[in-house]
Scaffold this active site. Structure first.
Site, mmCIF file in Angstrom:
data_model
loop_
_atom_site.group_PDB
_atom_site.id
_atom_site.type_symbol
_atom_site.label_atom_id
_atom_site.label_comp_id
_atom_site.label_asym_id
_atom_site.label_seq_id
_atom_site.Cartn_x
_atom_site.Cartn_y
_atom_site.Cartn_z
ATOM 1 N N LEU A 96 9.962 3.036 4.235
ATOM 2 C CA LEU A 96 11.404 2.878 4.255
ATOM 3 C C LEU A 96 11.962 3.470 3.377
ATOM 4 C CD1 LEU A 96 11.511 -1.020 5.382
ATOM 5 C CD2 LEU A 96 12.092 1.080 6.949
ATOM 6 N N GLU B 251 -3.900 -5.432 -0.070
ATOM 7 C CA GLU B 251 -4.662 -4.956 -0.720
ATOM 8 C C GLU B 251 -6.030 -5.445 -0.879
ATOM 9 O OE1 GLU B 251 -3.585 -2.803 -3.083
ATOM 10 O OE2 GLU B 251 -1.359 -2.790 -2.987
ATOM 11 N N LYS C 90 8.370 -5.222 -7.054
ATOM 12 C CA LYS C 90 9.188 -4.344 -6.126
ATOM 13 C C LYS C 90 10.554 -4.586 -6.423
ATOM 14 C CE LYS C 90 5.860 -3.881 -2.482
ATOM 15 N NZ LYS C 90 5.717 -4.157 -0.643
#
Length: 814
Positions: free
Chosen positions: A612, A666, A681
């Site tokens: 994105l 992960e 993030k």
């Protein structure tokens, strides 16, 4: 009438000589011709070596003479019938005896005079011309062999100074009386006016041919070599270089002066005065058109004709206040260099007259420094001049073109192109005619500089990106697959060529400067050397390729710590590894600063939203003058997948395992479920918004029990999730009772950031977020009530790979 000159590569062996003979006969069938022959390939160098060994009292010169005999006699045996060999072998034996006698004299005296050196080195052309004469004669050709020393006369006092009136008179007299169809002349050799043997300098066979062509007013001078003309750059260094179909004398002189080996610079002068066309042809591909050199190019207005370079350059600098406004200073400097026979290749002087910078050949550096320190000894003692500065291991790169002066901004394009690829310019020279722009750079940057400039000025349609890929697991493998699938589209539509130069995983690494096939990269990697991140970087640095990009598909902190090293070398970095950008604020700022300083891109779009365009959207908002007030986001595709699929019927740990199996988490799912990944993030978005936050400033309201957070292994973590099923079930039931859904939300509001599990009501934008999708809401000055929304798939190897791919393309289109 035409004059044909054949270089050493055209007579290097029996096969080459056969091809040369065919070309000569084809031209001779149409008209009378003159042919000039160089020594067999490499012979002049061997003769030089023999002379210097003899001077050094080294008897190894005899082995070289024996080696030369074998080379020439083997060719005779292959090309001339046995019954006709005795005559030519006897002639060559006489010449080899003379060479041996000369070297023996040098050996005994330990002295190699210039006259003796001229005699020794001149035998290369004498030997080759005798062989060619016999081969032509045996083929039935009408041919005469002449001694160039009987015709080409030089000034005894000056180096390579042909006395044209005498030379032309002798050649014209021969032309009036000659009978044979082919006149064969050895190149390179001449006589002085006093009757002593001399040579025309290295590359002098070209000069011999030009003298013949000028004296006889030939229709054309054809120089036959092993390349199909003069190229836009050295084809051995620049694979995309193309033959130049038509250039002017001036352009050819500039290119040959600055290192183009196809033609010898003084060659052009005699034919230039008489406007005789020169054509460069390839002996081994005679059908190729080659390069035509004339007075003009019939209206062609290409701004840059070619790019060339000179290796082994040294800069000598004289600087200090003692030269400012002092008449005669430059005279003293250049007169001293002249006296020491030091050739100056390039000159620059500051307008303040505080410094003069000279580029000379590396071999002259020692005597140049000594000479200048002597001539300016007084000024140096008085400390009004610094001792002569010497910088070695440099090279000159030059843009050449008759029409460069008509095009604005060429210098700027040249300098910016080199700067973007971390090629440091040490000196610049440009004449008033603007036919040549020369720069001095470090020698180990030559290959990158030539390829970069050639791409900029000659390969408008295609830009090559050289990729170094670390991490070829889920994401990396998907990325390589996407590169393979899109390579034709990229080349056709975006004019980009992506070349994989290096690949590494945690075990092995492999490199190929010419490109690793994406179809067989696994085989290359399996046969590679042990992986080492430092050696991976050193190899990328050593290869020094233009438009290099390092791609990190790992979550390794050690790899992330090396980004500054790549950026320092102007190697761009593309990464999905969040560690660097979410490390200390200082490290984040340093990375941004280094990237800017060295004109390298540092792109990490996938750090936040996989494929994105979240960071790109935020950056565009800020760049356009908007101001961010609040960000709300679901930024973990893995957590969204988990809570979208957890309904209380299937255990929570089983849903997590499924997410891991489908590539949404992960390898250690605790990284995702602990919230640290989402915290990183939102930290990155906060920093991109202009806030100076550290990771510890992010409030992390984890939904995991402490004992699960304390688990040390993946198995222990899953065991804990299984044990704490009631904990997760209680949270789900509470949300359902309130008619809400569970979403793991990141929020930035008024400079404060936090992450945690929230109950989302029906009317909220996050409520219907499905699967592993991500969503970000930007509340800004322009979007105060109805936020700007970015939504889409936010997890998965293919999606993340596509985000990395997009960053690579973004760099390619800069």
């Amino acid at each position: 009438m035409k004059v044909l000159k054949f270089g050493g590569s055209s007579v290097k062996n029996a096969e080459a000589i056969t091809q040369t003979i065919n070309i000569i006969k084809e031209y001779a069938d149409q008209q009378d011709i003159y042919v000039v022959i160089s020594a067999l390939g490499g012979v002049t160098d061997l003769l030089l070596r023999a002379g210097y060994l003899a001077e050094a009292n080294d008897s190894a010169y005899k082995k070289i003479i024996n080696q030369l005999e074998t080379l020439h006699f083997d060719i005779i045996k292959k090309l001339i019938p046995v019954t006709n060999q005795s005559g030519i072998i006897s002639q060559l034996k006489i010449h080899f005896n003379a060479i041996e006698s000369l070297c023996e004299g040098v050996f005994l005296l330990n002295e190699l005079s210039p006259r003796t050196l001229s005699l020794v080195t001149g035998y290369g052309e004498i030997l080759s011309s005798h062989i060619l004469y016999e081969v032509l004669k045996n083929a039935g050709a009408s041919v005469s062999l002449k001694n160039s020393r009987d015709f080409i006369i030089c000034d005894a006092e000056k180096s390579v100074s042909v006395i044209y009136p005498v030379t032309y008179k002798k050649l014209l007299a021969y032309e009036q009386e000659r009978i044979e169809n082919i006149a064969l002349f050895p190149g390179f050799i001449a006589n002085t006016i006093t009757g002593h043997p001399t040579t025309l300098g290295r590359g002098g066979s070209d000069y011999t041919a030009a003298i013949l062509a000028a004296s006889l007013n030939a229709d054309e001078l054809l120089i036959w070599t092993d390349v199909s003309g003069m190229f836009s750059a050295n084809p051995r260094i620049v694979k995309q270089a193309k033959a130049i179909p038509h250039i002017t004398y001036q352009e050819a002189m500039e290119l040959s002066h600055f290192g183009a080996k196809v033609i010898y610079p003084p060659t052009i002068q005699p034919v230039l005065e008489k406007k005789i066309p020169i054509r460069i042809k390839n002996t081994f591909h005679p059908e190729a058109k080659g390069t035509l050199i004339t007075e003009n190019v019939n209206g062609h207005t290409y701004p840059v004709t070619g790019i060339t370079h000179i290796d082994h350059i040294t800069i000598v600098s004289v600087e200090g206040s003692g030269m400012v406004g002092i008449p005669g200073f430059s005279k003293r400097l250049f007169e001293k260099l002249y006296q020491e026979n030091v050739n100056v290749v390039l000159i620059t002087q500051a307008s303040s007259e505080h410094s003069i910078c000279l580029a000379i050949h590396e071999d002259d550096a020692g005597k140049a420094k000594k000479a200048l320190d002597e001539v300016f000894e007084f000024e140096i003692e008085k400390k009004i001049l610094k001792p002569t500065l010497v910088e070695k291991d440099l090279a000159i790169v030059a843009l050449v073109g008759d029409n460069m002066y008509k095009h604005q901004g060429l210098s700027g394009k040249m300098f910016s192109t080199l700067g973007k690829n971390n090629v440091n310019i040490r000196a610049i020279a440009q004449g008033a005619s603007e036919k040549n722009i020369s720069v001095v750079i470090e020698r180990n940057d030559v290959k990158k500089a030539l390829n970069t400039l050639h791409e900029r000025f000659f390969e408008v349609k295609t830009k090559q990106l050289n990729l170094f890929v670390t991490g070829v697991g889920n994401v990396g493998a998907k990325l390589l697959g996407q590169l393979e699938k899109q390579k034709e589209y990229l080349k056709k539509e975006l004019h980009l060529k992506l070349k994989i130069v290096g690949i590494s995983n945690s075990r092995t690494m492999c490199f190929d400067e010419h490109g690793i096939s994406i179809e067989t990269w696994k085989e290359h990697l399996a046969a590679g050397v042990p992986a080492n991140p430092n050696k991976f970087f050193e190899t990328a640095k050593h290869l020094n390729l233009r438009n290099s990009i390092f791609i990190d598909n790992t979550a390794d902190p050690d790899i992330a710590s090396m980004y500054p090293q790549y950026l320092n070398q102007s190697i761009s970095v593309v990464t999905c590894n969040k560690i660097a950008c979410s490390a200390s604020l200082k490290q984040y700022k340093d990375l941004k600063g280094i990237a800017k300083k060295y004109n390298a891109s540092f792109l990490y779009e996938t750090n936040v939203g996989a494929g994105l365009p979240i960071i790109d959207t935020l950056n565009n908002l800020i760049a356009s003058g908007d101001r961010v007030h609040k960000i709300q986001a679901v930024l973990s595709g893995s957590l969204n997948f988990v809570f979208n699929n957890y309904n209380g019927e299937t255990p929570f740990h089983a849903i997590v395992k499924r997410a891991q199996a489908e590539g949404f988490t992960e390898p250690d799912p605790k990284i995702d479920l602990s919230g640290i990944d989402v915290a990183r993030k939102i930290l990155i978005l906060a920093r991109e918004s202009g806030l100076e936050l550290e990771l510890e400033d992010i409030i992390n309201d984890s939904f995991l029990p402490q004992n699960c957070l304390d688990s040390e292994t993946v198995d222990a973590f899953y065991s804990c999730l299984k044990l704490e099923e009631h904990h997760f079930k209680n949270k789900l039931d509470h949300a359902k009772a309130a008619n809400c859904k569970l979403k793991y939300v990141a929020q930035l509001d008024n400079g404060q950031a936090k992450v945690g599990l929230q109950e989302i009501p029906v009317n909220h934008d996050f409520y219907n977020l499905e699967g592993s999708d991500n969503i970000v809401l930007f509340y800004t000055d322009r979007y105060p009530e109805n936020p700007l929304l970015v939504k889409g798939a936010g997890a998965g190897a293919a999606v993340t790979a596509s985000g990395i791919f997009a960053d690579i393309i973004r760099i390619g289109r800069i």
